[in-house]
Design an enzyme around this catalytic site. Structure first.
Site, PDB file in Angstrom:
ATOM      1  N   GLU A  25       0.820  -1.212   0.000  1.00  0.00           N
ATOM      2  CA  GLU A  25       0.000   0.000   0.000  1.00  0.00           C
ATOM      3  C   GLU A  25       0.855   1.264   0.000  1.00  0.00           C
ATOM      4  OE1 GLU A  25      -2.566  -3.192   1.958  1.00  0.00           O
ATOM      5  OE2 GLU A  25      -0.443  -2.607   1.983  1.00  0.00           O
ATOM      6  N   CYS A 658      26.690  -2.388 -10.639  1.00  0.00           N
ATOM      7  CA  CYS A 658      26.104  -1.110 -10.244  1.00  0.00           C
ATOM      8  C   CYS A 658      25.954  -1.040  -8.737  1.00  0.00           C
ATOM      9  CB  CYS A 658      24.751  -0.884 -10.919  1.00  0.00           C
ATOM     10  SG  CYS A 658      23.516  -2.150 -10.598  1.00  0.00           S
ATOM     11  N   HIS A 709      18.478   6.146 -12.182  1.00  0.00           N
ATOM     12  CA  HIS A 709      17.669   6.078 -10.968  1.00  0.00           C
ATOM     13  C   HIS A 709      16.879   7.362 -10.732  1.00  0.00           C
ATOM     14  CE1 HIS A 709      19.581   2.323 -10.122  1.00  0.00           C
ATOM     15  NE2 HIS A 709      20.761   2.881 -10.163  1.00  0.00           N
ATOM     16  N   CYS A 741      22.680   1.810 -15.639  1.00  0.00           N
ATOM     17  CA  CYS A 741      22.013   0.534 -15.366  1.00  0.00           C
ATOM     18  C   CYS A 741      20.897   0.323 -16.391  1.00  0.00           C
ATOM     19  CB  CYS A 741      21.431   0.518 -13.944  1.00  0.00           C
ATOM     20  SG  CYS A 741      22.676   0.479 -12.634  1.00  0.00           S
TER      21      CYS A 741
END
Length: 772
Positions: A25, A658, A709, A741
């Site tokens: 949630e 990474c 990211h 990545c």
């Protein structure tokens, strides 16, 4: 207190609990907030409800003292940065304008402002946001979160213990801020930081905290005398405060070593120690320093990082030995339960007998309570639990799942030549360049492309029976066509098929390897709202049939450019799984490597000339103590070479890493003998390129120029600046251009823009090189 009275006083506690909720949630609400579908008050309300539900669940299970403050919207180290006021200059305006949006901007960045660097939390699969500190950093206390969450727990009638990252570990986790001298050491700020911690402790005491937990896991790593002196000084000063709660200093993940006598003598009231795996030696070390007379010991005897049931009898024996070493012995997990899934009760597809071998957070909580009860009341009070534990452990040890004679015979027959390429790199590289015909500064991506809503919907439709396998594969082929077409139009040199068929880079392979188990709801937090379902490596590993060949060959049929075969390496298959604990890791790695070797050979036979075997976990799985490094790196690098050494010299082997600091494993990277390595480097400003150069790394490398990211699109100028920095360390003939990545978690708009900028950057620098 006598051993008998110490036993009678035993309590059950935990250091932390999974944050996400039974159905993730929290993840859904935060992502809804980012998209404008959930308001800030709605998000805060849901978070408070999740915290309350966790506390009630722990209390109902029999936990005597619940943790407060372990909850986080994104990361507990970032929460500590907020608590001590160490907001980077570039984020201060955003934090001042809106604390919640500013908090997420530090974590994720914006189009205008870069986020904090992210790296692994010790040797776990969790990531923290690295504090940025400099000589001019001014700390100011903000205990709002910590006091609020304590008050929520107290309002429920619970005994709660606030949990903080300790001040010395916080500084040791930090890095010099942009503009700080390169040799600046954040630990020199300890005198400025301790008064802030003192203020927070005073606030928590005023809010009703009897105990506060200060986590100092940095001291399970090798530390200098100066760092140990800082630890001693920190707790001498905090211990001398008059109006403060009792202090429980916690360590976990490994043995405490030279820091143990420092903390044993410190003016604190309690110490929490890990007694599992390598940290089991803490028991003898504690006895050697004379124990903790007059203090509380919280004994981490239930493994908080793996999912196997506890040997209750063995743990009781350990606890019994500890009784004579402290004034009071409480029972806990070895670390926060953040690192394991929530509840085995949610799993429906695992055989009931196998399920009894497993313990997630709720089951580990029950084990902790059982052990505390057995310690306090004697073994007669838990005879049923002890009998069940013995039966389940015997079932696992005797199962055919855990032992396959054919797999074991093949692993035992491996020779040194099996883990060695047929030609040295200097000879292979000439054959590969002639075969591939790539330009200088070749461009590629790491493997995955965005997993769109359509891809996830197709996977769900197949799982729920709304489409058949033929319909699903038609959608996957269409996605591969789109990915190949985009890469060709963009001008990338070595392509990938985008991995639309893969749910996760480890789980995808685990589901096709005998010896692995998959969960439906075994989610654990990787970073922020990124949750993963680590598979369970339960038995001996074998590959029934090829796993990737048909999708790779289909993609290759769509283009004349080389398409990389994409595999996850053996060390990462272990590191990102919950791995069997009944045999050495090196033995398990060899089994996985042999299965992957068969896949590599099949890819080559099908015409794949570039094969990438990702090992992002090689560094993160490095043991925390240097004394353990050599043995680990020996089996880890052998497993990689065993996977990749069966191919021809003109087949180019890539690997990728990474999320980590690479300086201390550059020799191991060299020992992999991969032809090309790509590494995360954008947030650390190409530091890894210089580390490779310092080592004299002789092969090709692609330090990332695009931080995937963050949703932010780096400009071509930014990428060019990073690439020029890379060229100062790595010769142009050995430098590749790629993102940090895979692109799975990114959206298509930023992916398109970022890769177009990446290719433009490579072309610009090729022109500069040819002109010079």
């Amino acid at each position: 207190m006598t051993a008998k009275s110490a036993a009678a006083a035993a309590r059950a506690t935990v250091y932390g609990y999974p944050r996400q909720g039974p159905n993730r949630e929290l993840k859904k609400a935060i992502e809804g907030y980012w998209k404008g579908r959930v308001s800030a008050p709605e998000l805060r309300s849901l978070a408070a409800d999740l915290r309350a539900a966790n506390w009630r669940r722990l209390a109902d299970a029999g936990i005597d003292e619940v943790p407060a403050g372990d909850f986080s919207y994104y990361d507990h180290v970032l929460d500590t940065t907020v608590m001590v006021g160490a907001i980077p200059e570039r984020h201060r305006a955003a934090v001042a304008a809106d604390a919640l949006d500013g908090y997420f901007a530090m974590a994720r960045g914006t189009q205008e402002v870069a986020p904090l660097e992210m790296t692994k939390w010790f040797d776990t699969n969790y990531h923290y946001l690295v504090p940025e500190l400099g000589p001019d950093t001014v700390f100011t206390a903000d205990s709002t979160k910590q006091v609020t969450e304590l008050a929520e727990a107290v309002a429920l009638g619970l005994t709660a213990r606030p949990v903080l990252v300790g001040p010395v570990t916080y500084l040791l986790l930090a890095k010099p801020a942009p503009g700080a001298p390169a040799d600046f050491e954040p630990l020199t700020l300890l005198d400025r930081l301790l008064p802030v911690y003192a203020e927070v402790l005073t606030d928590l005491r005023a809010a009703g905290a009897e105990w506060v937990q200060l986590d100092e896991p940095a001291f399970v790593q090798d530390r200098t005398p100066a760092e140990l002196n800082a630890l001693e000084r920190a707790y001498r000063e905090l211990g001398a405060l008059t109006d403060r709660p009792k202090l429980l200093v916690a360590s976990y993940f490994d043995r405490l070593g030279d820091a143990l006598p420092v903390l044993a003598k410190a003016p604190i009231e309690g110490l929490a120690l890990d007694f599992t795996d390598a940290a089991a030696t803490n028991l003898d070390a504690l006895a050697a320093v004379g124990g903790l007379p007059g203090k509380r010991l919280v004994a981490g005897v239930v493994n908080g990082r793996n999912i196997w049931i506890n040997d209750l009898q063995k743990s009781l024996s350990t606890l019994g030995t500890l009784l004579g070493l402290a004034d009071r012995v409480d029972v806990s997990a070895s670390c926060s339960l953040l690192h394991v899934p929530l509840d085995t009760g949610a799993e429906r597809d695992i055989e009931p007998q196998i399920l009894r071998w497993l313990a997630f957070a709720r089951q580990k909580t029950a084990e902790i309570v059982t052990l505390a009860k057995g310690l306090a009341q004697g073994t007669d009070a838990i005879t049923g639990e002890l009998a069940a534990s013995r039966a389940d452990m015997a079932s696992r040890a005797g199962s055919p799942i855990t032992r396959n004679p054919a797999v074991r015979a093949r692993a035992e027959a491996v020779t040194d030549d099996d883990a060695r390429r047929s030609q040295p790199y200097a000879e292979r590289t000439a054959a590969q360049r002639a075969h591939l015909g790539l330009p200088p500064l070749p461009t590629t991506t790491i493997g995955s492309f965005p997993q769109t809503g359509e891809i996830r919907a197709a996977r769900a439709d197949l799982r729920d029976g709304r489409i058949d396998i033929a319909g699903y594969e038609e959608r996957i082929r269409a996605e591969i066509q789109e990915v190949i077409s985009f890469q060709e139009k963009t001008g990338l040199d070595v392509l990938v098929h985008g991995e639309p068929e893969r749910n996760d880079m480890v789980q995808y392979f685990a589901e096709q390897l005998t010896g692995y188990l998959a969960t439906q709801h075994g989610w654990v937090q990787s970073y922020g709202t990124r949750y993963v379902r680590p598979p369970i490596l339960a038995g001996d590993i074998s590959r029934p049939e090829p796993m990737t060949v048909r999708w790779t060959t289909y993609a290759q049929s769509l283009t004349e450019k080389p398409v990389k075969g994409m595999l996850t390496g053996p060390v990462t298959m272990l590191a990102w799984s919950f791995v069997r604990d009944d045999q050495p890791l090196g033995d398990t790695a060899r089994q996985v490597a042999l299965a992957l070797r068969d896949e590599v050979n099949d890819l080559e036979a099908a015409g794949t000339s570039v094969i990438q075997v990702d090992e992002p976990a090689l560094r993160e799985t490095l043991p925390l103590r240097a004394a353990d490094h050599t043995a680990y790196l020996a089996w880890a690098t052998e497993a990689f070479r065993l996977t990749t050494s069966g191919v021809r010299p003109d087949t180019q082997i890539h690997t990728h890493m990474c999320y980590a600091e690479f300086g201390d494993i550059v020799q191991a990277i060299d020992d992999l003998d991969a032809d090309v390595i790509s590494l995360e480097a954008a947030r650390s400003h190409m530091q890894v390129a210089h580390e490779l150069a310092t080592h004299g790394y002789p092969r090709e490398a692609g330090p990332g120029v695009y931080d995937i990211h963050s949703p932010r699109v780096p400009s071509a100028e930014e990428a060019a600046a990073l690439l020029r920095t890379g060229l100062k360390a790595i010769p142009a003939e050995r430098l590749w251009v790629n993102p940090d990545c895979g692109l799975k978690t990114r959206g298509w708009p930023e992916t398109r823009a970022s890769l177009e900028n990446l290719v433009a950057t490579a072309r610009t620098l090729r022109g500069e090189l040819s002109a010079s």
